[in-house]
Design a protein around this motif. Structure first.
Motif, PDB file in Angstrom:
ATOM      1  N   LYS A   1      36.278 -29.250  61.628  1.00 34.19           N
ATOM      2  CA  LYS A   1      37.417 -29.322  62.419  1.00 34.19           C
ATOM      3  C   LYS A   1      38.378 -28.361  62.174  1.00 34.19           C
ATOM      4  CE  LYS A   1      36.881 -33.970  63.975  1.00 34.19           C
ATOM      5  NZ  LYS A   1      37.621 -35.286  64.453  1.00 34.19           N
ATOM      6  N   LYS A   2      39.267 -27.976  63.225  1.00 28.74           N
ATOM      7  CA  LYS A   2      40.117 -26.912  63.175  1.00 28.74           C
ATOM      8  C   LYS A   2      41.205 -27.590  62.187  1.00 28.74           C
ATOM      9  CE  LYS A   2      39.656 -25.563  68.042  1.00 28.74           C
ATOM     10  NZ  LYS A   2      40.167 -25.545  69.369  1.00 28.74           N
TER      11      LYS A   2
ATOM     12  N   PHE B   1      31.313 -17.262  67.973  1.00 27.72           N
ATOM     13  CA  PHE B   1      32.792 -17.173  68.507  1.00 27.72           C
ATOM     14  C   PHE B   1      32.782 -17.772  69.844  1.00 27.72           C
ATOM     15  CE2 PHE B   1      31.073 -13.071  70.423  1.00 27.72           C
ATOM     16  CZ  PHE B   1      30.838 -12.725  69.461  1.00 27.72           C
ATOM     17  N   SER B   2      33.596 -18.465  70.304  1.00 31.22           N
ATOM     18  CA  SER B   2      33.794 -19.359  71.411  1.00 31.22           C
ATOM     19  C   SER B   2      34.453 -18.356  72.663  1.00 31.22           C
ATOM     20  CB  SER B   2      34.834 -20.430  71.131  1.00 31.22           C
ATOM     21  OG  SER B   2      36.126 -19.998  70.926  1.00 31.22           O
ATOM     22  N   SER B   3      34.755 -17.201  72.266  1.00 26.76           N
ATOM     23  CA  SER B   3      35.229 -16.324  73.533  1.00 26.76           C
ATOM     24  C   SER B   3      34.960 -14.887  73.311  1.00 26.76           C
ATOM     25  CB  SER B   3      36.706 -16.593  73.364  1.00 26.76           C
ATOM     26  OG  SER B   3      37.360 -15.794  74.234  1.00 26.76           O
ATOM     27  N   PRO B   4      34.584 -14.143  74.321  1.00 25.59           N
ATOM     28  CA  PRO B   4      34.557 -12.982  74.049  1.00 25.59           C
ATOM     29  C   PRO B   4      35.434 -12.024  73.286  1.00 25.59           C
ATOM     30  CG  PRO B   4      34.337 -13.360  76.593  1.00 25.59           C
ATOM     31  CD  PRO B   4      34.974 -14.479  75.914  1.00 25.59           C
ATOM     32  N   LEU B   5      34.732 -11.104  72.376  1.00 18.65           N
ATOM     33  CA  LEU B   5      35.639 -10.108  71.585  1.00 18.65           C
ATOM     34  C   LEU B   5      35.708  -8.932  72.185  1.00 18.65           C
ATOM     35  CD1 LEU B   5      34.300 -11.411  68.061  1.00 18.65           C
ATOM     36  CD2 LEU B   5      36.228 -12.324  69.244  1.00 18.65           C
TER      37      LEU B   5
ATOM     38  N   SER C   1      28.846 -26.470  69.459  1.00 15.34           N
ATOM     39  CA  SER C   1      30.289 -26.297  69.276  1.00 15.34           C
ATOM     40  C   SER C   1      30.806 -27.620  70.061  1.00 15.34           C
ATOM     41  CB  SER C   1      30.906 -25.134  69.891  1.00 15.34           C
ATOM     42  OG  SER C   1      30.476 -24.024  69.381  1.00 15.34           O
ATOM     43  N   PHE C   2      32.261 -28.182  69.837  1.00 18.09           N
ATOM     44  CA  PHE C   2      32.986 -29.025  70.442  1.00 18.09           C
ATOM     45  C   PHE C   2      34.393 -28.447  70.708  1.00 18.09           C
ATOM     46  CE2 PHE C   2      32.809 -30.382  66.130  1.00 18.09           C
ATOM     47  CZ  PHE C   2      34.277 -31.299  66.133  1.00 18.09           C
ATOM     48  N   PRO C   3      35.200 -29.008  71.767  1.00 18.99           N
ATOM     49  CA  PRO C   3      36.365 -28.508  71.913  1.00 18.99           C
ATOM     50  C   PRO C   3      37.323 -28.552  70.515  1.00 18.99           C
ATOM     51  CG  PRO C   3      35.993 -30.036  73.430  1.00 18.99           C
ATOM     52  CD  PRO C   3      34.683 -29.980  72.424  1.00 18.99           C
ATOM     53  N   ASP C   4      37.225 -29.328  69.538  1.00 18.34           N
ATOM     54  CA  ASP C   4      37.935 -29.014  68.367  1.00 18.34           C
ATOM     55  C   ASP C   4      37.328 -28.857  67.125  1.00 18.34           C
ATOM     56  OD1 ASP C   4      40.357 -29.871  67.159  1.00 18.34           O
ATOM     57  OD2 ASP C   4      39.787 -31.695  66.467  1.00 18.34           O
ATOM     58  N   GLY C   5      36.244 -28.447  67.394  1.00 20.33           N
ATOM     59  CA  GLY C   5      35.246 -27.890  66.135  1.00 20.33           C
ATOM     60  C   GLY C   5      33.980 -27.467  66.183  1.00 20.33           C
TER      61      GLY C   5
ATOM     62  N   THR D   1      40.377 -16.581  68.472  1.00 21.34           N
ATOM     63  CA  THR D   1      39.728 -17.364  69.497  1.00 21.34           C
ATOM     64  C   THR D   1      40.079 -18.614  69.710  1.00 21.34           C
ATOM     65  OG1 THR D   1      37.844 -18.082  68.372  1.00 21.34           O
ATOM     66  CG2 THR D   1      37.552 -15.946  69.295  1.00 21.34           C
ATOM     67  N   GLY D   2      40.921 -19.295  68.829  1.00 19.77           N
ATOM     68  CA  GLY D   2      41.501 -20.478  69.062  1.00 19.77           C
ATOM     69  C   GLY D   2      40.969 -21.472  68.039  1.00 19.77           C
ATOM     70  N   ASP D   3      39.675 -21.160  67.541  1.00 18.61           N
ATOM     71  CA  ASP D   3      38.871 -21.869  66.568  1.00 18.61           C
ATOM     72  C   ASP D   3      38.925 -21.115  65.131  1.00 18.61           C
ATOM     73  OD1 ASP D   3      37.336 -20.267  67.778  1.00 18.61           O
ATOM     74  OD2 ASP D   3      35.878 -21.810  68.170  1.00 18.61           O
ATOM     75  N   TYR D   4      38.396 -19.694  65.598  1.00 20.13           N
ATOM     76  CA  TYR D   4      38.445 -19.061  64.084  1.00 20.13           C
ATOM     77  C   TYR D   4      39.109 -17.668  64.484  1.00 20.13           C
ATOM     78  CZ  TYR D   4      35.222 -22.036  61.991  1.00 20.13           C
ATOM     79  OH  TYR D   4      34.435 -23.153  61.483  1.00 20.13           O
ATOM     80  N   GLN D   5      39.290 -16.710  63.619  1.00 18.43           N
ATOM     81  CA  GLN D   5      39.787 -15.331  63.517  1.00 18.43           C
ATOM     82  C   GLN D   5      38.706 -14.596  63.145  1.00 18.43           C
ATOM     83  OE1 GLN D   5      43.413 -15.462  61.001  1.00 18.43           O
ATOM     84  NE2 GLN D   5      44.606 -15.835  62.716  1.00 18.43           N
ATOM     85  N   TYR D   6      38.514 -13.569  63.990  1.00 18.06           N
ATOM     86  CA  TYR D   6      37.328 -12.407  63.815  1.00 18.06           C
ATOM     87  C   TYR D   6      38.189 -11.016  63.881  1.00 18.06           C
ATOM     88  CZ  TYR D   6      34.392 -16.132  65.522  1.00 18.06           C
ATOM     89  OH  TYR D   6      33.938 -17.433  65.489  1.00 18.06           O
ATOM     90  N   ARG D   7      37.604 -10.048  63.204  1.00 13.37           N
ATOM     91  CA  ARG D   7      37.662  -8.756  63.718  1.00 13.37           C
ATOM     92  C   ARG D   7      36.695  -7.905  63.475  1.00 13.37           C
ATOM     93  NH1 ARG D   7      40.834  -7.745  57.480  1.00 13.37           N
ATOM     94  NH2 ARG D   7      38.764  -7.928  56.339  1.00 13.37           N
TER      95      ARG D   7
END
Length: 292
Positions: free
Chosen positions: A242-243, A147-151, A225-229, A161-167
């Motif tokens: 890619k997103k 994941f690209s951002s803290p959960l 990772s890269f900004p779009d995927g 997170t903007g690229d994927y969804q987590y739970r």
């Protein structure tokens, strides 16, 4: 009597000097002022896997992996390499500790991309961090599903997170982390909140680097990772995710293609190893043989 050693956080003794911290920031492209807040944490977590790829070249080539801060810093910052979860999160945790964040290391049992009924050891490292009364899960070393951002640990429902969804779900004392892929939820791993110490990771790292059962010594796994995927490489199968677009896959048919992708797309400075070309040829040959 409980030993005082049990209360020492993994990262309390791991910190970088000023020059090394600046070198890390340059490596990942962080140009801001590091502060103990969520904005800094999110930016570092986003930039790290874009600059420092997940890769298992050392285990694949039979090169020992040393889990010390000087070793992982030299490898991933100075030498332009990547690493697997223990190296990635050890470095990231030390950076956060140097800035002043309060975190510990955790251990997870992975269920991602394994056969039905297969049971793996707790062979994945992730981080737990306390900030402003909230607990966050951090992980810059899970490869193509990182994941690209803290959960938020105890947040119910979907975290985007903007690229994927987590739970994250709490069941019988364990936390289960899932990722949403093409409208289907897939389990990544299960973890508890018991803080781990460096020897805990060293034992598992040694197993992953030496056991005949370990996929890390059999298959090449790289992700960035890269900004779009995300970019992903499994042996000679290169995939671009890619997103909101269909993934594009390509089979690499030569050592030149493979080394080119590793250097140009994954930004890896390949190690000098006499077995490298032979190992890479072994990843290419089975496909060529099948297609004849």
């Amino acid at each position: 009597m409980i030993s005082k050693q049990e209360n020492i956080s993994l990262f309390k003794g791991l910190s970088l000097d000023g020059a090394s911290l600046k070198a890390y920031f340059k490596r990942i492209g962080f140009e801001g002022k590091p502060e103990i807040n969520l904005d800094t944490l999110k930016e570092l977590h986003n930039l790290h896997p874009q600059a420092i790829p997940f890769e298992n070249l050392d285990p694949l080539l039979g090169t020992p992996v040393e889990l010390t801060l000087p070793a992982v810093f030299n490898k991933m910052v100075k030498e332009g390499r990547g690493g697997f979860c223990f190296e990635q999160n050890l470095l990231f945790g030390a950076v956060l500790n140097t800035i002043g964040f309060d975190g510990v290391g955790l251990s997870a049992r992975v269920f991602w991309e394994i056969g039905e009924g297969e049971i793996r050891p707790r062979d994945h490292m992730l981080l737990l961090l306390d900030l402003e009364g909230m607990k966050y899960i951090l992980d810059v070393g899970f490869g193509s599903a990182s994941f690209s951002s803290p959960l938020v640990l105890q947040q119910e429902g979907i975290q985007d997170t903007g690229d994927y969804q987590y739970r994250i779900s709490l069941v019988s004392g364990f936390y289960y982390l899932e990722i949403r892929i093409k409208n289907s939820w897939r389990l990544m791993h299960r973890f508890g909140l018991e803080a781990q110490m460096l020897p805990d990771y060293e034992v598992v790292s040694w197993f992953l680097c030496t056991s005949p059962k370990s996929v890390f010594i059999k298959d090449l796994m790289v992700a960035r990772s890269f900004p779009d995927g995300r970019y992903a490489l499994y042996n000679n199968q290169f995939t671009v995710h890619k997103k909101k677009e269909k993934s594009v896959k390509k089979t690499l048919h030569s050592i030149e293609e493979l080394t080119g992708i590793l250097q140009e797309i994954f930004l890896i400075k390949l190690p000098e190893n006499v077995n490298l070309n032979a190992k890479f040829q072994g990843l290419i040959t089975p496909v060529l043989t099948t297609e004849k």
